[in-house]
Motif scaffolding. Structure first.
Motif, short mmCIF file in Angstrom:
data_model
loop_
_atom_site.label_atom_id
_atom_site.label_comp_id
_atom_site.label_asym_id
_atom_site.label_seq_id
_atom_site.Cartn_x
_atom_site.Cartn_y
_atom_site.Cartn_z
N GLY A 91 -6.59 -19.40 -7.60
CA GLY A 91 -5.45 -18.89 -8.19
C GLY A 91 -5.13 -17.57 -7.30
N ARG A 92 -3.62 -17.42 -6.89
CA ARG A 92 -3.34 -16.25 -6.22
C ARG A 92 -2.18 -15.29 -7.19
NH1 ARG A 92 -2.45 -16.82 0.27
NH2 ARG A 92 -4.61 -17.47 0.45
N LEU A 93 -2.16 -14.07 -6.89
CA LEU A 93 -1.36 -13.03 -7.54
C LEU A 93 -0.59 -12.68 -6.51
CD1 LEU A 93 -0.34 -11.68 -10.09
CD2 LEU A 93 -2.14 -10.23 -9.77
N ARG A 94 0.75 -12.49 -6.56
CA ARG A 94 1.62 -12.06 -5.42
C ARG A 94 2.63 -11.41 -6.03
NH1 ARG A 94 5.95 -15.25 -4.86
NH2 ARG A 94 6.13 -17.28 -6.09
N GLY A 95 3.51 -10.65 -5.14
CA GLY A 95 4.42 -9.46 -5.15
C GLY A 95 4.69 -8.46 -4.22
N ILE A 96 5.72 -7.98 -4.32
CA ILE A 96 5.93 -6.81 -3.37
C ILE A 96 5.77 -5.46 -3.97
CG2 ILE A 96 8.06 -5.95 -1.93
CD1 ILE A 96 9.28 -8.57 -2.11
N PRO A 97 4.71 -4.85 -3.49
CA PRO A 97 4.41 -3.49 -3.99
C PRO A 97 5.38 -2.18 -3.59
CG PRO A 97 3.01 -3.97 -2.10
CD PRO A 97 3.82 -5.24 -2.38
N ILE A 98 5.58 -1.56 -4.59
CA ILE A 98 6.28 -0.31 -4.31
C ILE A 98 5.42 1.05 -4.23
CG2 ILE A 98 7.84 1.31 -5.10
CD1 ILE A 98 9.23 -0.95 -6.79
N GLY A 99 5.33 1.60 -3.05
CA GLY A 99 4.46 2.95 -2.71
C GLY A 99 3.48 2.64 -1.86
N LEU A 100 2.97 1.35 -1.49
CA LEU A 100 1.93 1.06 -0.72
C LEU A 100 2.64 0.94 0.76
CD1 LEU A 100 0.01 -1.61 -2.30
CD2 LEU A 100 -0.35 0.94 -2.28
N THR A 101 2.03 1.80 1.79
CA THR A 101 2.53 1.56 3.11
C THR A 101 1.89 0.81 3.84
OG1 THR A 101 0.81 3.28 4.12
CG2 THR A 101 2.67 4.28 3.27
N GLU A 128 18.40 -5.53 5.06
CA GLU A 128 18.29 -5.99 3.73
C GLU A 128 16.92 -6.17 3.07
OE1 GLU A 128 20.36 -9.53 3.60
OE2 GLU A 128 22.36 -8.64 3.99
N GLN A 129 15.86 -6.03 3.90
CA GLN A 129 14.50 -6.52 3.66
C GLN A 129 13.78 -5.20 3.29
OE1 GLN A 129 15.78 -7.87 6.16
NE2 GLN A 129 16.14 -9.84 5.42
N LEU A 130 12.85 -4.97 2.51
CA LEU A 130 12.23 -4.22 2.14
C LEU A 130 10.80 -4.20 3.30
CD1 LEU A 130 11.13 -3.70 -1.52
CD2 LEU A 130 12.72 -2.02 -0.16
N ARG A 131 10.42 -3.21 4.25
CA ARG A 131 9.41 -3.39 5.32
C ARG A 131 8.16 -3.57 4.99
NH1 ARG A 131 7.79 1.71 8.84
NH2 ARG A 131 6.81 2.29 6.90
N GLU A 132 7.61 -3.10 4.01
CA GLU A 132 6.19 -3.53 3.11
C GLU A 132 6.85 -4.81 2.26
OE1 GLU A 132 5.53 -0.04 5.03
OE2 GLU A 132 6.95 -0.41 3.66
N GLY A 133 6.48 -6.06 2.66
CA GLY A 133 6.79 -7.24 1.96
C GLY A 133 5.63 -7.66 1.17
N GLU A 134 5.70 -8.94 0.82
CA GLU A 134 4.86 -9.41 -0.16
C GLU A 134 3.18 -9.33 0.18
OE1 GLU A 134 5.75 -12.91 -2.74
OE2 GLU A 134 4.37 -14.06 -1.23
N VAL A 135 2.43 -9.06 -0.81
CA VAL A 135 0.92 -9.18 -0.49
C VAL A 135 0.46 -9.98 -1.48
CG1 VAL A 135 0.75 -6.87 0.26
CG2 VAL A 135 0.61 -7.13 -2.12
N ALA A 136 -0.66 -10.64 -1.44
CA ALA A 136 -1.28 -11.52 -2.41
C ALA A 136 -2.73 -11.39 -2.62
CB ALA A 136 -1.01 -12.88 -2.08
N TRP A 137 -3.23 -11.51 -3.80
CA TRP A 137 -4.71 -11.35 -4.07
C TRP A 137 -5.15 -12.86 -4.33
CZ3 TRP A 137 -1.34 -7.65 -5.38
CH2 TRP A 137 -1.77 -6.25 -5.03
N GLU A 138 -6.25 -13.20 -4.06
CA GLU A 138 -6.95 -14.30 -4.40
C GLU A 138 -8.15 -14.27 -5.53
OE1 GLU A 138 -9.30 -18.29 -2.59
OE2 GLU A 138 -7.84 -17.17 -1.25
N ALA A 139 -7.96 -14.89 -6.51
CA ALA A 139 -9.04 -14.82 -7.56
C ALA A 139 -10.55 -15.29 -6.91
CB ALA A 139 -8.68 -15.55 -8.81
N LEU A 140 -11.72 -14.64 -6.73
CA LEU A 140 -12.97 -15.12 -7.00
C LEU A 140 -13.72 -14.97 -8.05
CD1 LEU A 140 -13.32 -13.59 -3.02
CD2 LEU A 140 -12.87 -15.96 -3.87
N PRO A 141 -14.77 -15.61 -8.08
CA PRO A 141 -15.67 -15.33 -9.23
C PRO A 141 -16.61 -14.80 -8.82
CG PRO A 141 -16.27 -17.59 -8.11
CD PRO A 141 -14.95 -17.12 -7.52
#
Length: 318
Positions: free
Chosen positions: A223-233, A289-302
């Protein structure tokens, strides 16, 4: 031609002790998967088709309610026994109740596609799911094709569209924030367009000569969780990817770089949690038009302790 011959019938899905309406603008779709084996003769070409496979798939985007009971049914494979079948010897029917009292009963159903979770203040929480519907049991064994209603039954009466547990406040829409372990700057994060969690399951099929598709067995999970964070450089993101500098190297453990992930709603409840979430994606966009810091994602590991693998994720809703 009669006007009454044209049927537009909203429905309610009852499955595994839960009840779901479809989200506005969507439908409960039942698609017959019907495949044929061509029969050919040299010099004559194709002369016939022979029935090869017949089963149903039901797709639905739920109304958006969420409880621990719903979560247990919608995301049942977060800690699976690999090799286990999603169908057992006890049939779990899926029933579509029409608002005209019609009732379509599918003899044996299992969730084959877990829905995404959509964390956004004006979007409902649950994305599209899919049920696989196979033939049910008769007298202790799976019914042959020749058994009446072995796959499904259509009735024009007996259906109950009403769900007395539904209330206008039921569909969940709220703000969400993510926290990634105790990493400085990565707690209570907001996201530009929300977050999306996408579970993924791979299966091995049991295909039996007399039946066709007989079961699906869990081969792998993720599973992956993804989004464009605000405040991370981009520097903060690069530091946590750990792909260059001290400690980086080909063959480095992802679990060693991972931290617990939690997504909390404005109601104070945790809706999604990873025991270990590895940062696996970074995107930089230079444009007007784009935010410089774009999408990041985390992969679920057990987590793995003393040889025991834990869940890939949980949905505590608490």
């Amino acid at each position: 031609m009669l006007r009454s011959s044209l049927n537009r019938i909203p429905g309610r899905l009852a499955f595994n002790a839960i009840s779901l309406y479809s989200k506005a603008g969507t439908t409960i779709d039942t698609d017959l998967v019907y495949s044929l084996e061509p029969i050919g003769v040299a010099g004559l070409g194709k002369i016939d088709n022979r029935d090869k496979e017949a089963y149903d798939e039901i797709t639905l985007t739920p109304d958006g309610r969420m409880t621990t009971a719903l979560a247990a049914v919608l995301w049942p494979y977060s800690n699976p026994i690999l090799g286990a079948g999603i169908f057992t010897d006890t049939d779990v029917p899926a029933v579509v109740h029409g608002n005209d009292s019609s009732m379509d009963t599918h003899a044996a159903a299992a969730l084959v596609q877990m829905p995404p979770m959509i964390f956004h203040p004006i979007k409902t929480l649950v994305g599209q799911l899919k049920l696989l519907c196979l033939r049910g049991h008769t007298s202790g064994s799976v019914s042959p094709w020749s058994t009446a209603n072995s796959l499904r039954t259509f009735a024009n009466s007996g259906g109950t569209f009403l769900d007395a547990t539904f209330a206008a406040a039921g569909p969940v829409t709220q703000d969400y924030q993510l926290t990634w372990g105790s990493v400085t700057g990565w707690s209570s994060l907001d996201f530009y367009d929300g977050l999306t969690f996408e579970p993924k399951v791979e299966y091995v099929d049991d295909n039996v000569a007399a039946q066709g598709l007989f079961n699906k067995r869990i081969k792998s999970l993720g599973g992956r969780l993804r989004g464009i964070p605000i405040g991370l450089t981009r520097t903060m993101i690069d530091a946590q990817l750990q792909i260059q500098g001290t400690g980086a190297g080909r063959g480095t453990s992802g679990a060693a770089k991972a931290n617990a992930v939690s997504v909390a709603g404005a109601d104070g409840k945790i809706y999604l949690a990873f025991a270990l979430g590895q940062l696996v994606k970074s995107k930089i966009q230079n444009g007007v038009e784009q935010l410089r810091e774009g999408e990041v994602a985390w992969e679920a590991l057990p987590s793995v302790a003393s040889g025991v693998r834990g869940a890939y994720w949980t949905n505590p809703i608490a």
